[in-house]
Write an enzyme that holds these catalytic residues in place. Structure first.
Site, PDB file in Angstrom:
ATOM      1  N   LYS A  23       0.422  -1.051  -0.120  1.00  0.00           N
ATOM      2  CA  LYS A  23      -0.071  -0.569  -0.204  1.00  0.00           C
ATOM      3  C   LYS A  23       1.052   1.533   0.025  1.00  0.00           C
ATOM      4  O   LYS A  23       1.433   1.346   0.772  1.00  0.00           O
ATOM      5  CB  LYS A  23      -0.949   0.376   1.159  1.00  0.00           C
ATOM      6  CG  LYS A  23      -1.464   1.308   1.450  1.00  0.00           C
ATOM      7  CD  LYS A  23      -3.278   0.941   0.443  1.00  0.00           C
ATOM      8  CE  LYS A  23      -3.866   0.240   0.537  1.00  0.00           C
ATOM      9  NZ  LYS A  23      -5.068  -0.072  -0.203  1.00  0.00           N
ATOM     10  N   THR A  68      -3.175  -5.262   0.720  1.00  0.00           N
ATOM     11  CA  THR A  68      -2.746  -3.507   0.717  1.00  0.00           C
ATOM     12  C   THR A  68      -3.862  -3.553   1.625  1.00  0.00           C
ATOM     13  O   THR A  68      -2.973  -2.037   2.532  1.00  0.00           O
ATOM     14  CB  THR A  68      -2.672  -3.356  -0.679  1.00  0.00           C
ATOM     15  OG1 THR A  68      -3.997  -2.907  -0.946  1.00  0.00           O
ATOM     16  CG2 THR A  68      -2.023  -4.140  -0.877  1.00  0.00           C
ATOM     17  N   PHE A 168      31.730  29.044 -12.838  1.00  0.00           N
ATOM     18  CA  PHE A 168      32.074  27.551 -13.515  1.00  0.00           C
ATOM     19  C   PHE A 168      32.345  27.951 -14.510  1.00  0.00           C
ATOM     20  O   PHE A 168      32.416  28.867 -15.219  1.00  0.00           O
ATOM     21  CB  PHE A 168      30.512  26.788 -13.829  1.00  0.00           C
ATOM     22  CG  PHE A 168      30.989  25.477 -15.080  1.00  0.00           C
ATOM     23  CD1 PHE A 168      31.103  24.725 -14.388  1.00  0.00           C
ATOM     24  CD2 PHE A 168      29.828  25.561 -16.346  1.00  0.00           C
ATOM     25  CE1 PHE A 168      31.110  23.364 -14.642  1.00  0.00           C
ATOM     26  CE2 PHE A 168      29.455  24.220 -16.650  1.00  0.00           C
ATOM     27  CZ  PHE A 168      30.920  23.280 -16.240  1.00  0.00           C
ATOM     28  N   ARG A 185      28.625  33.738  -9.670  1.00  0.00           N
ATOM     29  CA  ARG A 185      27.349  33.871 -10.665  1.00  0.00           C
ATOM     30  C   ARG A 185      26.308  33.418  -9.300  1.00  0.00           C
ATOM     31  O   ARG A 185      26.994  32.556  -8.140  1.00  0.00           O
ATOM     32  CB  ARG A 185      27.188  32.328 -11.715  1.00  0.00           C
ATOM     33  CG  ARG A 185      28.014  31.041 -10.920  1.00  0.00           C
ATOM     34  CD  ARG A 185      27.550  29.488 -11.936  1.00  0.00           C
ATOM     35  NE  ARG A 185      27.809  28.370 -11.617  1.00  0.00           N
ATOM     36  CZ  ARG A 185      27.725  27.275 -11.995  1.00  0.00           C
ATOM     37  NH1 ARG A 185      26.989  27.195 -12.634  1.00  0.00           N
ATOM     38  NH2 ARG A 185      28.218  26.209 -11.046  1.00  0.00           N
ATOM     39  N   GLN A 229      28.902  20.211  -8.079  1.00  0.00           N
ATOM     40  CA  GLN A 229      29.874  18.379  -8.422  1.00  0.00           C
ATOM     41  C   GLN A 229      30.729  18.870  -7.151  1.00  0.00           C
ATOM     42  O   GLN A 229      31.001  17.480  -6.472  1.00  0.00           O
ATOM     43  CB  GLN A 229      30.800  17.827  -9.714  1.00  0.00           C
ATOM     44  CG  GLN A 229      29.713  17.880 -10.471  1.00  0.00           C
ATOM     45  CD  GLN A 229      29.140  18.939 -12.012  1.00  0.00           C
ATOM     46  OE1 GLN A 229      29.244  19.789 -11.422  1.00  0.00           O
ATOM     47  NE2 GLN A 229      28.663  18.366 -12.754  1.00  0.00           N
ATOM     48  N   ASN A 255      20.912  21.900 -10.990  1.00  0.00           N
ATOM     49  CA  ASN A 255      21.188  23.478 -11.037  1.00  0.00           C
ATOM     50  C   ASN A 255      20.073  23.831 -11.515  1.00  0.00           C
ATOM     51  O   ASN A 255      19.553  24.337 -12.744  1.00  0.00           O
ATOM     52  CB  ASN A 255      22.178  23.220 -11.878  1.00  0.00           C
ATOM     53  CG  ASN A 255      23.378  24.331 -11.678  1.00  0.00           C
ATOM     54  OD1 ASN A 255      22.814  25.561 -11.410  1.00  0.00           O
ATOM     55  ND2 ASN A 255      24.228  24.208 -11.740  1.00  0.00           N
ATOM     56  N   HIS A 257      19.359  27.201 -12.700  1.00  0.00           N
ATOM     57  CA  HIS A 257      20.175  28.239 -13.767  1.00  0.00           C
ATOM     58  C   HIS A 257      19.479  29.694 -13.140  1.00  0.00           C
ATOM     59  O   HIS A 257      17.979  29.504 -13.472  1.00  0.00           O
ATOM     60  CB  HIS A 257      20.031  27.200 -15.282  1.00  0.00           C
ATOM     61  CG  HIS A 257      20.590  26.117 -15.186  1.00  0.00           C
ATOM     62  ND1 HIS A 257      21.556  25.802 -15.003  1.00  0.00           N
ATOM     63  CD2 HIS A 257      20.072  25.423 -16.155  1.00  0.00           C
ATOM     64  CE1 HIS A 257      22.261  24.673 -15.296  1.00  0.00           C
ATOM     65  NE2 HIS A 257      21.309  24.034 -15.493  1.00  0.00           N
TER      66      HIS A 257
END
Length: 308
Positions: A23, A68, A168, A185, A229, A255, A257
């Protein structure tokens, strides 16, 4: 059983594979009324059993099928004795189903816990009025595999952002690359994470959850992030380095953005202040961080979607 009975026909080769059932998403609210000051537990619980259920699939024989609906009722009945930490509640359910029915050899039990806080009335927290809150949903899972018990804690939907201290750069470029390098950023993500307890560990699950959450947030905030990462790994390392009762932690982090808007057509500059928040497509970063030398536990993660 013949091949024909198992659906194989002449030549065979078709058999029943791994299976489980139960269930899903039992919505449970438990109010503790021992005193005038009530306590509230709000959970979403899933129960799934594994074991000797081949006759139900192959012969239509339900002699081993614990309904269930029975699983749902058991969840509610166990809540009558209290809920406590979701990990402990799921361990109780696992012990019941594998102990009550000889043919149930294992299973998977999941919980999401929703947070509430007391409404302030006249400057004081009210005894029995609450407002839904929480910046994330707490998760828990227990997997029973024979006598073994694998316990996972976790959370999801913890949305975080740092407005600087991230970049980045240095990524490969080809004829399809348009993204520009940047050393400043916005970094934003919605953290989904599960951590696996060492075999036999029975900590104060609530206290450990609070510590892990705090370390995840502090690690995200601190230092410069060259990529999501790297931030993910540092978050996992911070948790495992401080919590010896955990063997492994896994992340799934989109991510979120944020792109600098070009305001030049309007005669305006934009010194990294106005952004377009894109909801899709998005980068999706997933990884596990483990303690060196610890044996893997694939059974703990089977069927836990979204975690590599």
């Amino acid at each position: 059983m013949t091949d024909e009975a198992n659906g194989g026909g002449e030549g065979g080769g078709i058999v029943l594979g791994p299976n489980r059932y139960g269930k899903a998403e039992v919505r449970l609210v438990r109010v503790t009324r021992d005193t005038a000051r009530h306590e509230l537990d709000d959970l979403n619980v899933t129960s799934q059993l594994r074991g000797d259920f081949s006759a139900a699939h192959l012969e239509g024989d339900n002699a081993h099928v614990v309904a269930t609906d029975t699983q749902k009722n058991t969840i509610f009945a166990f809540a009558r004795e209290g809920v406590g930490a979701p990990e402990e509640f799921l361990l109780r359910l696992a012990g019941h189903f594998t102990g009550e029915f000889d043919w149930v050899t294992g299973g998977r039990w999941l919980a999401e816990r929703y947070a509430w806080e007391r409404i302030a009335a006249d400057g004081e927290p009210h005894d029995h009025a609450f407002v839904r809150t929480g910046q994330e949903v707490r998760t828990a899972a227990v997997v029973a595999d024979g006598p073994a018990r694998h316990v996972l804690g976790g959370l999801k939907d913890l949305t975080v952002m740092k407005t600087t201290g991230s970049g980045f750069e240095g990524f490969p470029r080809d004829r399809y690359t348009t993204l520009q390098e940047t050393s400043d950023r916005i970094l934003a993500t919605s953290v989904a994470v599960r951590w696996r307890f060492a075999a036999g560990a029975r900590p104060d699950y609530d206290a450990l959850y609070a510590r892990v959450r705090a370390r995840l947030l502090a690690s995200f905030a601190e230092g410069y992030s060259p990529a999501l990462q790297a931030t993910l790994y540092e978050m996992g390392r911070a948790v495992l380095g401080a919590e010896p009762e955990l063997d492994e932690i896994r992340f799934s982090m989109p991510n979120r953005h944020h792109f600098v808007v070009d305001l030049a057509p309007f005669g305006l500059d934009n010194p990294n202040e106005v952004f377009f928040a894109a909801d899709r497509p998005y980068g999706l970063i997933e990884a596990s961080v483990t303690r060196e030398g610890v044996e893997p536990a694939p059974a703990a993660w089977e069927g836990v979607a979204g975690f590599c």
